[in-house]
Design a protein around this motif. Sequence first.
Motif, PDB file in Angstrom:
ATOM      1  N   PHE B  14       8.865 103.679  81.098  1.00  0.00           N
ATOM      2  CA  PHE B  14       9.328 104.873  81.115  1.00  0.00           C
ATOM      3  C   PHE B  14      10.850 104.798  82.085  1.00  0.00           C
ATOM      4  O   PHE B  14      10.960 104.727  83.312  1.00  0.00           O
ATOM      5  CB  PHE B  14       8.448 105.719  82.136  1.00  0.00           C
ATOM      6  CG  PHE B  14       7.382 106.240  81.611  1.00  0.00           C
ATOM      7  CD1 PHE B  14       7.205 106.955  80.605  1.00  0.00           C
ATOM      8  CD2 PHE B  14       6.036 105.900  82.349  1.00  0.00           C
ATOM      9  CE1 PHE B  14       5.788 107.305  80.074  1.00  0.00           C
ATOM     10  CE2 PHE B  14       4.985 106.178  81.843  1.00  0.00           C
ATOM     11  CZ  PHE B  14       4.798 106.846  80.544  1.00  0.00           C
ATOM     12  N   LEU B  17      10.784 102.367  85.003  1.00  0.00           N
ATOM     13  CA  LEU B  17       9.563 101.732  85.442  1.00  0.00           C
ATOM     14  C   LEU B  17       8.586 101.530  84.407  1.00  0.00           C
ATOM     15  O   LEU B  17       8.419 101.871  83.372  1.00  0.00           O
ATOM     16  CB  LEU B  17       8.875 103.374  86.008  1.00  0.00           C
ATOM     17  CG  LEU B  17       7.335 103.214  86.416  1.00  0.00           C
ATOM     18  CD1 LEU B  17       7.486 102.842  87.776  1.00  0.00           C
ATOM     19  CD2 LEU B  17       6.930 104.589  86.221  1.00  0.00           C
ATOM     20  N   ALA B  19       5.176 101.234  83.506  1.00  0.00           N
ATOM     21  CA  ALA B  19       3.859 101.741  84.108  1.00  0.00           C
ATOM     22  C   ALA B  19       2.689 100.966  83.572  1.00  0.00           C
ATOM     23  O   ALA B  19       1.595 101.144  84.181  1.00  0.00           O
ATOM     24  CB  ALA B  19       3.714 103.310  83.292  1.00  0.00           C
ATOM     25  N   PRO B  38      -5.442 101.990  92.139  1.00  0.00           N
ATOM     26  CA  PRO B  38      -4.974 102.952  93.148  1.00  0.00           C
ATOM     27  C   PRO B  38      -4.089 103.893  92.194  1.00  0.00           C
ATOM     28  O   PRO B  38      -3.644 103.655  91.177  1.00  0.00           O
ATOM     29  CB  PRO B  38      -4.142 102.197  94.129  1.00  0.00           C
ATOM     30  CG  PRO B  38      -3.837 101.101  93.599  1.00  0.00           C
ATOM     31  CD  PRO B  38      -4.876 100.494  92.626  1.00  0.00           C
ATOM     32  N   ASN B  39      -3.640 104.957  92.943  1.00  0.00           N
ATOM     33  CA  ASN B  39      -3.161 106.095  92.146  1.00  0.00           C
ATOM     34  C   ASN B  39      -1.774 105.680  91.916  1.00  0.00           C
ATOM     35  O   ASN B  39      -1.165 104.641  92.537  1.00  0.00           O
ATOM     36  CB  ASN B  39      -2.733 107.292  93.170  1.00  0.00           C
ATOM     37  CG  ASN B  39      -3.742 108.350  92.816  1.00  0.00           C
ATOM     38  OD1 ASN B  39      -4.473 108.559  92.014  1.00  0.00           O
ATOM     39  ND2 ASN B  39      -4.195 109.005  94.070  1.00  0.00           N
ATOM     40  N   GLY B  40      -1.224 105.963  90.549  1.00  0.00           N
ATOM     41  CA  GLY B  40      -0.070 105.422  89.944  1.00  0.00           C
ATOM     42  C   GLY B  40      -0.058 103.999  89.393  1.00  0.00           C
ATOM     43  O   GLY B  40       0.842 103.251  88.871  1.00  0.00           O
ATOM     44  N   ALA B  41      -1.375 103.343  89.253  1.00  0.00           N
ATOM     45  CA  ALA B  41      -1.525 102.095  88.779  1.00  0.00           C
ATOM     46  C   ALA B  41      -1.108 102.018  87.173  1.00  0.00           C
ATOM     47  O   ALA B  41      -1.089 100.896  86.579  1.00  0.00           O
ATOM     48  CB  ALA B  41      -2.822 101.520  88.981  1.00  0.00           C
ATOM     49  N   GLY B  42      -1.216 103.135  86.612  1.00  0.00           N
ATOM     50  CA  GLY B  42      -1.003 103.173  85.265  1.00  0.00           C
ATOM     51  C   GLY B  42      -2.238 103.341  84.660  1.00  0.00           C
ATOM     52  O   GLY B  42      -2.218 103.323  83.237  1.00  0.00           O
ATOM     53  N   LYS B  43      -3.269 104.058  85.001  1.00  0.00           N
ATOM     54  CA  LYS B  43      -4.706 104.076  84.396  1.00  0.00           C
ATOM     55  C   LYS B  43      -4.532 105.226  83.033  1.00  0.00           C
ATOM     56  O   LYS B  43      -4.780 104.902  82.020  1.00  0.00           O
ATOM     57  CB  LYS B  43      -5.743 104.323  85.395  1.00  0.00           C
ATOM     58  CG  LYS B  43      -5.708 103.420  86.454  1.00  0.00           C
ATOM     59  CD  LYS B  43      -6.970 103.619  87.474  1.00  0.00           C
ATOM     60  CE  LYS B  43      -6.881 105.059  88.079  1.00  0.00           C
ATOM     61  NZ  LYS B  43      -5.713 104.814  89.182  1.00  0.00           N
ATOM     62  N   THR B  44      -4.031 106.296  83.628  1.00  0.00           N
ATOM     63  CA  THR B  44      -3.845 107.380  82.840  1.00  0.00           C
ATOM     64  C   THR B  44      -2.917 107.112  81.551  1.00  0.00           C
ATOM     65  O   THR B  44      -3.343 107.407  80.562  1.00  0.00           O
ATOM     66  CB  THR B  44      -3.414 108.541  83.554  1.00  0.00           C
ATOM     67  OG1 THR B  44      -4.521 108.983  84.339  1.00  0.00           O
ATOM     68  CG2 THR B  44      -3.077 109.959  82.489  1.00  0.00           C
ATOM     69  N   THR B  45      -1.752 106.397  81.847  1.00  0.00           N
ATOM     70  CA  THR B  45      -0.972 106.024  80.907  1.00  0.00           C
ATOM     71  C   THR B  45      -1.511 105.131  79.812  1.00  0.00           C
ATOM     72  O   THR B  45      -1.450 105.396  78.999  1.00  0.00           O
ATOM     73  CB  THR B  45       0.496 105.412  81.383  1.00  0.00           C
ATOM     74  OG1 THR B  45       0.917 106.143  82.672  1.00  0.00           O
ATOM     75  CG2 THR B  45       1.486 105.093  80.473  1.00  0.00           C
ATOM     76  N   MET B  54       0.683 108.812  73.560  1.00  0.00           N
ATOM     77  CA  MET B  54       2.094 108.038  73.729  1.00  0.00           C
ATOM     78  C   MET B  54       2.000 106.700  73.001  1.00  0.00           C
ATOM     79  O   MET B  54       0.821 106.161  72.648  1.00  0.00           O
ATOM     80  CB  MET B  54       1.831 107.704  75.429  1.00  0.00           C
ATOM     81  CG  MET B  54       2.368 108.652  76.370  1.00  0.00           C
ATOM     82  SD  MET B  54       2.223 108.041  77.942  1.00  0.00           S
ATOM     83  CE  MET B  54       2.614 109.466  78.818  1.00  0.00           C
ATOM     84  N   GLN B  86      -7.620 113.974  83.032  1.00  0.00           N
ATOM     85  CA  GLN B  86      -7.904 114.028  84.398  1.00  0.00           C
ATOM     86  C   GLN B  86      -7.589 115.447  84.948  1.00  0.00           C
ATOM     87  O   GLN B  86      -8.397 115.805  85.917  1.00  0.00           O
ATOM     88  CB  GLN B  86      -6.770 112.929  84.820  1.00  0.00           C
ATOM     89  CG  GLN B  86      -6.959 112.814  86.386  1.00  0.00           C
ATOM     90  CD  GLN B  86      -5.895 111.676  86.965  1.00  0.00           C
ATOM     91  OE1 GLN B  86      -5.262 111.161  86.306  1.00  0.00           O
ATOM     92  NE2 GLN B  86      -5.782 111.465  88.252  1.00  0.00           N
TER      93      GLN B  86
HETATM   94  N1  LIG Z   1       5.519 110.808  80.957  1.00  0.00           N
HETATM   95  C1  LIG Z   1       6.063 109.981  82.289  1.00  0.00           C
HETATM   96  N2  LIG Z   1       7.050 109.910  82.109  1.00  0.00           N
HETATM   97  C2  LIG Z   1       7.478 108.980  83.422  1.00  0.00           C
HETATM   98  N3  LIG Z   1       6.922 108.613  84.184  1.00  0.00           N
HETATM   99  C3  LIG Z   1       5.460 108.601  83.932  1.00  0.00           C
HETATM  100  C4  LIG Z   1       4.860 109.233  83.034  1.00  0.00           C
HETATM  101  N4  LIG Z   1       3.646 109.421  83.001  1.00  0.00           N
HETATM  102  C5  LIG Z   1       3.218 108.439  84.164  1.00  0.00           C
HETATM  103  N5  LIG Z   1       4.713 108.033  84.762  1.00  0.00           N
HETATM  104  C6  LIG Z   1       4.440 107.102  85.817  1.00  0.00           C
HETATM  105  O1  LIG Z   1       3.894 106.061  85.699  1.00  0.00           O
HETATM  106  C7  LIG Z   1       3.123 105.651  86.648  1.00  0.00           C
HETATM  107  C8  LIG Z   1       1.619 105.384  86.262  1.00  0.00           C
HETATM  108  O2  LIG Z   1       1.126 106.925  86.126  1.00  0.00           O
HETATM  109  P1  LIG Z   1      -0.480 107.077  85.848  1.00  0.00           P
HETATM  110  O3  LIG Z   1      -0.723 106.277  84.475  1.00  0.00           O
HETATM  111  O4  LIG Z   1      -0.472 108.532  85.721  1.00  0.00           O
HETATM  112  O5  LIG Z   1      -1.216 106.257  86.928  1.00  0.00           O
HETATM  113  P2  LIG Z   1      -2.590 106.626  87.310  1.00  0.00           P
HETATM  114  O6  LIG Z   1      -3.267 107.330  86.407  1.00  0.00           O
HETATM  115  O7  LIG Z   1      -3.164 105.082  87.183  1.00  0.00           O
HETATM  116  O8  LIG Z   1      -2.968 107.237  88.718  1.00  0.00           O
HETATM  117  C9  LIG Z   1       3.375 106.368  87.779  1.00  0.00           C
HETATM  118  O9  LIG Z   1       4.532 106.020  88.478  1.00  0.00           O
HETATM  119  C10 LIG Z   1       3.871 107.632  86.908  1.00  0.00           C
HETATM  120  O10 LIG Z   1       4.751 108.497  87.973  1.00  0.00           O
END
Ligand SMILES: Nc1ncnc2c1ncn2[C@@H]1O[C@H](COP(=O)(O)OP(=O)(O)O)[C@@H](O)[C@H]1O
Lengths: 309, 247
Positions: B14, B17, B19, B38-45, B54, B86
């Motif tokens: 992104f 960044l 992710a 941990p939070n922000g590790a990129g799991k949801t992405t 995506m 989530q």
């Molecule tokens: N659509 C997006 N645009 C920009 N940054 C994103 C987007 N989605 C997630 N991020 C960033 O990517 C990183 C990973 O996010 P995420 O996958 O939600 O983490 P997790 O699910 O592991 O907590 C975070 O720093 C988040 O801010």
Amino acid sequence: MKRIAPIDIAGGILVVAFLALLPMFAASNYLTGVLTVCVIYGIWASSWDFMSGLTGRENFGHSLFIGAGAYTAGFLSSIWSTNPWISLPLGVVIAIAFSLLVGFPTLRLRGPYFALAMLSASAILQRLCLIFWEYTGGEEGIYGLDPLMKTPLHYYWFVLAILVVTVIVLTLLAQSHWGLLLRAIRGDEATCQAAGINVTFYKIVSLMISAGFAGLGGALYAHYQLQVSPPLFSVVVSITVIIMVYVGGIGSIYGAAIAAILLTLLTEMLRGFGEYRLWIYTLTLMLILFFLPNGLIAPLWRRLTERLR
Amino acid sequence: MTDLLEVNGVTKRFGGLTAVKNASFTLKKGEFTGILGPNGAGKTTLFNILTGFMQPTTGTIHFNGELVRELAPYKVVNRGMARTFQLTRPFVGMNLLENVLVACMSPRASEDKDKEARASYLLAQVGLGGRDKEPVETLPYGDLRRLEIARALATRPDLLLLDEPFAGLGSSEIEQLAQLIRRLHREENLTILLIEHKLREFMALVSRVIAMNFGEIIAVGPPEEIVKNEKVIEAYIGKTEEAHASA
Ligand SMILES: Nc1ncnc2c1ncn2[C@@H]1O[C@H](COP(=O)(O)OP(=O)(O)O)[C@@H](O)[C@H]1O
Ligand SMILES: [Mg+2]
């Protein structure tokens, strides 16, 4: 699948019977004419409501379909002198063709593209009518369409019957699994995708259905006026239709039809007020929309009949 | 056993960044795998990429041997990969049955002729039986998670992706939901990939853990090994120290 409540059926029959008998009490071609226009607006408004009311994708150019249906009738009946009954099915087909032209590229996108594309397409068609004036008659439009029926009263009943069919078909669709999906699309497209639903497909088909009925309404209007002209494509028509739906109660379909009839009547009755007419009309609408953000007709009907359900 | 899912060198950026960084792993049919981080590790992405929500910046994903990279999300679902969100995303203004009914209309569920019966059955399956007509607005968090699972099951998935199903739940709710998920895995022949950011919660649940930190897969292995893995411990302790420092 939802069942339609008996009280709704009863109410519908009463309203239709009243509308059908109304011109008998005050036999005047003027009233019959006004009612015909009222009912045609009902077809336009309920067809808008089916797509935009259910899916939440607002269409700012419904006049594109209305005008397409009307001009199809104009060309066929006046210029090529075909049997006037051919106007109706072909008006539907041409309006659906336009819905594909605009809907296909824009309904797959999020954001305002669809609404804006509809708005621009209707404006472009209005301009094209003027540019190609040799074929379209320019400002004057096309004259001399053949009427579909012998008397205005018969035509009114015919148009009323078409409105009834339109509202029944669209309501049944809205209450079916199909309608459920359209409402789901309004709720959350991402969740629909996660549920395996091809949202673009459902939006396009619902626009085609909406356009088909609007085109039919346009052709009916053309055969009432026996003339078509560029303002049929105007944004004024589109906005008027949208306001009718909001007053009727968005997504209710029958509400849109009844609001269209009442508001068209109101504009006619305000003719006596001369230049104040537009002010009174606009003020009434603003008050309704401000105090009743969910609309007037459908919420009122639901409230009144709450105990009978 | 064949690989159901094959993720190869997936990266998602992104802007500046990253992710998800060069993630590769496979899932075998019937496996129950967890993604820890941990939070922000990129799991949801990563989930968003797997399910077509995506597009990856680079990398490929094969599901059932087919390249899913540029498929729309609904197509991925109809190939047999379903997900939950989530942050639960119910259809507001509809009752529980209607919420599941929408997914029963997907092409993959075309064999289920009586949609209402199927939706009602699925609600009962996830412990929401007899509540078909309840509106979703008043539903507590735990029940919303169950509803999400019922909706995913309606598409008859081979692979079920669950994004932090336990987040925000109390310990007894977690235990009940874990039981449900365990039962689905056993009885419905589902392959499951489950995201969790707390180590403790799913150690007893999954047979294999993929640990992520800052977008990278830092360790893969059975849970007993992962809890002892230095990089994982560091990721978690590092996080807590940061949290303490910023507090
Ligand atoms: N659509 C997006 N645009 C920009 N940054 C994103 C987007 N989605 C997630 N991020 C960033 O990517 C990183 C990973 O996010 P995420 O996958 O939600 O983490 P997790 O699910 O592991 O907590 C975070 O720093 C988040 O801010
Ligand atoms: Mg997450």
